[in-house]
Design an enzyme around this catalytic site. Structure first.
Site, PDB file in Angstrom:
ATOM      1  N   HIS A 146       3.260  -5.446  12.238  1.00 13.07           N
ATOM      2  CA  HIS A 146       1.809  -5.342  11.570  1.00 13.07           C
ATOM      3  C   HIS A 146       1.073  -4.048  11.916  1.00 13.07           C
ATOM      4  O   HIS A 146       1.134  -3.858  13.037  1.00 13.07           O
ATOM      5  CB  HIS A 146       0.993  -6.577  12.100  1.00 13.07           C
ATOM      6  CG  HIS A 146       1.379  -7.923  11.673  1.00 13.07           C
ATOM      7  ND1 HIS A 146       0.450  -9.038  11.741  1.00 13.07           N
ATOM      8  CD2 HIS A 146       2.236  -8.534  10.859  1.00 13.07           C
ATOM      9  CE1 HIS A 146       0.922 -10.250  11.132  1.00 13.07           C
ATOM     10  NE2 HIS A 146       2.057  -9.919  10.594  1.00 13.07           N
TER      11      HIS A 146
ATOM     12  N   TYR B  73      -9.386 -12.695  12.884  1.00 16.69           N
ATOM     13  CA  TYR B  73     -10.199 -13.027  14.022  1.00 16.69           C
ATOM     14  C   TYR B  73     -11.514 -13.405  13.224  1.00 16.69           C
ATOM     15  O   TYR B  73     -12.174 -12.525  12.825  1.00 16.69           O
ATOM     16  CB  TYR B  73     -10.226 -12.197  15.000  1.00 16.69           C
ATOM     17  CG  TYR B  73      -9.064 -11.742  15.838  1.00 16.69           C
ATOM     18  CD1 TYR B  73      -8.027 -10.861  15.346  1.00 16.69           C
ATOM     19  CD2 TYR B  73      -8.932 -12.501  17.035  1.00 16.69           C
ATOM     20  CE1 TYR B  73      -6.767 -10.738  16.188  1.00 16.69           C
ATOM     21  CE2 TYR B  73      -7.704 -12.240  17.936  1.00 16.69           C
ATOM     22  CZ  TYR B  73      -6.689 -11.593  17.424  1.00 16.69           C
ATOM     23  OH  TYR B  73      -5.575 -11.200  18.187  1.00 16.69           O
TER      24      TYR B  73
ATOM     25  N   PRO C  67      -7.072 -15.439  25.756  1.00 17.72           N
ATOM     26  CA  PRO C  67      -5.840 -15.150  24.677  1.00 17.72           C
ATOM     27  C   PRO C  67      -6.729 -14.034  23.533  1.00 17.72           C
ATOM     28  O   PRO C  67      -6.088 -13.746  22.780  1.00 17.72           O
ATOM     29  CB  PRO C  67      -5.452 -16.485  24.151  1.00 17.72           C
ATOM     30  CG  PRO C  67      -6.795 -17.184  24.284  1.00 17.72           C
ATOM     31  CD  PRO C  67      -7.290 -16.912  25.764  1.00 17.72           C
TER      32      PRO C  67
ATOM     33  N   LYS D 204      -3.472 -10.252  25.189  1.00 22.00           N
ATOM     34  CA  LYS D 204      -2.918  -9.318  26.120  1.00 22.00           C
ATOM     35  C   LYS D 204      -1.935  -9.899  27.395  1.00 22.00           C
ATOM     36  O   LYS D 204      -1.304  -9.231  28.223  1.00 22.00           O
ATOM     37  CB  LYS D 204      -4.152  -8.654  26.849  1.00 22.00           C
ATOM     38  CG  LYS D 204      -4.934  -7.639  25.927  1.00 22.00           C
ATOM     39  CD  LYS D 204      -3.786  -6.321  25.702  1.00 22.00           C
ATOM     40  CE  LYS D 204      -4.362  -5.582  24.644  1.00 22.00           C
ATOM     41  NZ  LYS D 204      -3.517  -5.209  23.718  1.00 22.00           N
TER      42      LYS D 204
ATOM     43  N   TYR E 134      -6.079  -2.736  21.361  1.00 26.96           N
ATOM     44  CA  TYR E 134      -5.316  -3.881  20.740  1.00 26.96           C
ATOM     45  C   TYR E 134      -3.783  -3.579  20.534  1.00 26.96           C
ATOM     46  O   TYR E 134      -3.041  -4.273  21.016  1.00 26.96           O
ATOM     47  CB  TYR E 134      -5.771  -4.374  19.370  1.00 26.96           C
ATOM     48  CG  TYR E 134      -5.235  -5.645  18.823  1.00 26.96           C
ATOM     49  CD1 TYR E 134      -6.199  -6.778  18.928  1.00 26.96           C
ATOM     50  CD2 TYR E 134      -4.046  -5.617  18.143  1.00 26.96           C
ATOM     51  CE1 TYR E 134      -5.565  -8.036  18.577  1.00 26.96           C
ATOM     52  CE2 TYR E 134      -3.744  -6.872  17.516  1.00 26.96           C
ATOM     53  CZ  TYR E 134      -4.608  -8.003  17.891  1.00 26.96           C
ATOM     54  OH  TYR E 134      -3.855  -9.213  17.566  1.00 26.96           O
TER      55      TYR E 134
HETATM   56  C1  PHB Z   1      -0.932 -16.353  18.494  1.00 29.54           C
HETATM   57  O1  PHB Z   1      -0.395 -15.963  17.523  1.00 29.54           O
HETATM   58  O2  PHB Z   1      -0.770 -17.297  19.355  1.00 29.54           O
HETATM   59  C2  PHB Z   1      -1.865 -15.418  18.770  1.00 29.54           C
HETATM   60  C3  PHB Z   1      -2.303 -14.259  18.446  1.00 29.54           C
HETATM   61  C4  PHB Z   1      -3.113 -13.350  18.774  1.00 29.54           C
HETATM   62  C5  PHB Z   1      -4.016 -13.631  19.721  1.00 29.54           C
HETATM   63  C6  PHB Z   1      -3.870 -15.089  20.391  1.00 29.54           C
HETATM   64  C7  PHB Z   1      -2.631 -15.770  19.886  1.00 29.54           C
HETATM   65  O3  PHB Z   1      -5.109 -12.959  20.205  1.00 29.54           O
END
Ligand code: PHB
Ligand code: APR
Length: 389
Positions: free
Chosen positions: A72, A200, A292, A296, A384
């Site tokens: 990505h 997000y 989460p 990280k 990130y």
């Molecule tokens: C996930 O795909 O489980 C996932 C992706 C990004 C995050 C947290 C969890 O920030």
């Protein structure tokens, strides 16, 4: 039994450390409390920084990740329905890899099996002893029989609830913690992801995240109360709630289906200092937890393990203690930056129960600043995709 390094825990931290050491001829044993199937059944995050991808390659376990993982080059933020894409490739020339932690664990276990290195699953009453001396010991019970491993070093890779950190005298440990007043309700489904990249979303009903595992498998989350009962969430209720938090165009495109897994995770920030006690080292979740939001957790476990493996390889190869002596401070310097970033992402994206209208405007202005300033967006991108190791 005697080995050079005894590793507690067969999560990604323990397995990756074992792999890096075995590759250099350093003998390890991994002692894991759960069964192999249990460890492989845990669904966790799935975004790998470039540095983690590189480390898995160096460890010789990157083949399936490159074949099946999704590269990505950006993510999207949605704020009360206004969407903005952050193009990491354009901002700082870096990308991330979407590949589930479960798959990373699977690949590391397969490589360990093929190498013949020993992993003891379903070990009961694991204890770490005498790590203040030159002769540390790991003890455990397997099928009712007590065993003892003599070693040079113990690596505590046994997660937040493990025995390693709990075995350290409280006077030699300092902990820092923030518990957030909300959790994440996650659903895994065999449905195509709603978008090509992660979204997000901040919404007044709460945060939502659209993620994925493959072109046919999605992972979604919605912010919920920390004491929420997962049994009260039917699939329909979950999909309705998720849809209500997305911008209309994305909501329209959402493909729903039966959940394969549904669970609630609390959000916490936690750091234990230092990460070394004599001949015991802590790595990964045993030493620190991040919420989460910044993805990280696994990446920090990987960078800890890189520093620790370097230190131990130097110790056995050159007889120098410099690397193991520097381990805790090197690891913590990186841990705190990831703690900061994860806390910041969490603070701007969630609906905070006790915030006032001023707090909500500050969240909005954080978003507007990221959208309007290339410098701010570069800072997001740099964190990130992973700060340098
Ligand atoms: C996930 O795909 O489980 C996932 C992706 C990004 C995050 C947290 C969890 O920030
Ligand atoms: N004895 C032996 N093993 C133990 C003990 C014990 N007393 N306690 C826990 N374990 C095992 C757990 O069963 C687990 O398999 O240690 C392992 C720790 O693995 P993880 O929790 O996956 O932690 P870590 O390897 O540090 O990986 C960090 O996991 O939780 C996510 O977000 C986190 O992605 C990050 C990653």
């Amino acid at each position: 039994m005697r080995v050079q390094v005894a590793i507690i825990g067969a999560g990604p931290a323990g397995l990756l450390l074992g792999r890096l050491l075995q590759n250099r001829g350093i003998e390890t044993v991994i002692v894991e409390r759960r069964s192999r199937a249990y460890v492989l059944g845990r669904i966790r995050a799935g975004v790998l920084e470039q540095g983690t991808v590189d480390l898995l390659d160096e460890a010789g376990v990157g083949q399936r990740m490159h074949a099946e993982g999704l590269v990505h080059r950006g993510v999207e933020f949605s704020f009360d329905g206004d969407r903005h894409r952050f193009d990491f490739e354009d901002l700082i020339g870096r990308r991330v890899m979407v590949y589930g932690q479960t798959e990373v664990t699977h690949d590391l276990m397969a490589a360990r099996d093929a190498s013949g290195a020993l992993t003891i699953y379903e070990a009961d009453h694991v204890s770490v002893d005498d790590f203040d001396s030159a002769n540390p010991r790991v003890r455990y019970v397997k099928d009712g029989v007590a065993h003892e491993i003599a070693c040079d070093f113990i690596a505590g890779c046994d997660g937040y609830h493990g025995v390693s950190r709990a075995s350290v005298s409280p006077d030699s440990l300092r902990t820092f913690e923030r518990v957030y007043p909300f959790g994440w309700l996650g659903v895994l489904s065999e449905t195509p992801p709603v978008a090509d990249e992660l979204i997000y979303a901040h919404h007044e009903r709460g945060f939502a995240l659209c993620s994925m595992r493959s072109p046919t498998r999605s992972r979604y989350y919605v912010q919920c109360a920390s004491d929420e009962d997962v049994a009260r969430w039917t699939d329909d209720r979950f999909w309705d709630e998720l849809r209500s938090r997305l911008d209309p165009e994305t909501a329209e495109q959402l493909v729903t289906g039966p959940s394969l897994e549904k669970s609630i995770a609390p959000l916490r920030s936690f750091v234990a200092e230092p990460m070394r006690f004599g001949r015991l080292f802590l790595a990964g979740d045993a030493a620190h937890i991040v919420p989460p939001t910044g993805a990280k957790g696994l990446n920090l476990a990987a960078s800890d393990v890189r520093y620790l493996a370097e230190g131990l390889i130097e110790f056995y190869g050159e007889g120098s203690e410099a690397g193991v002596n520097a381990y805790s401070s090197r690891a913590l310097a990186r841990v705190w930056k990831a703690e900061r970033f994860s806390w910041w992402m969490t603070s701007i994206l969630h609906t905070l129960p006790n915030t006032d209208s001023f707090g909500r405007r500050i969240q909005r202005s954080e978003f507007d600043y990221l959208v309007g300033s290339r410098a701010a967006a570069q800072s997001l991108a740099e964190n990130y995709t992973g700060l340098p190791v």
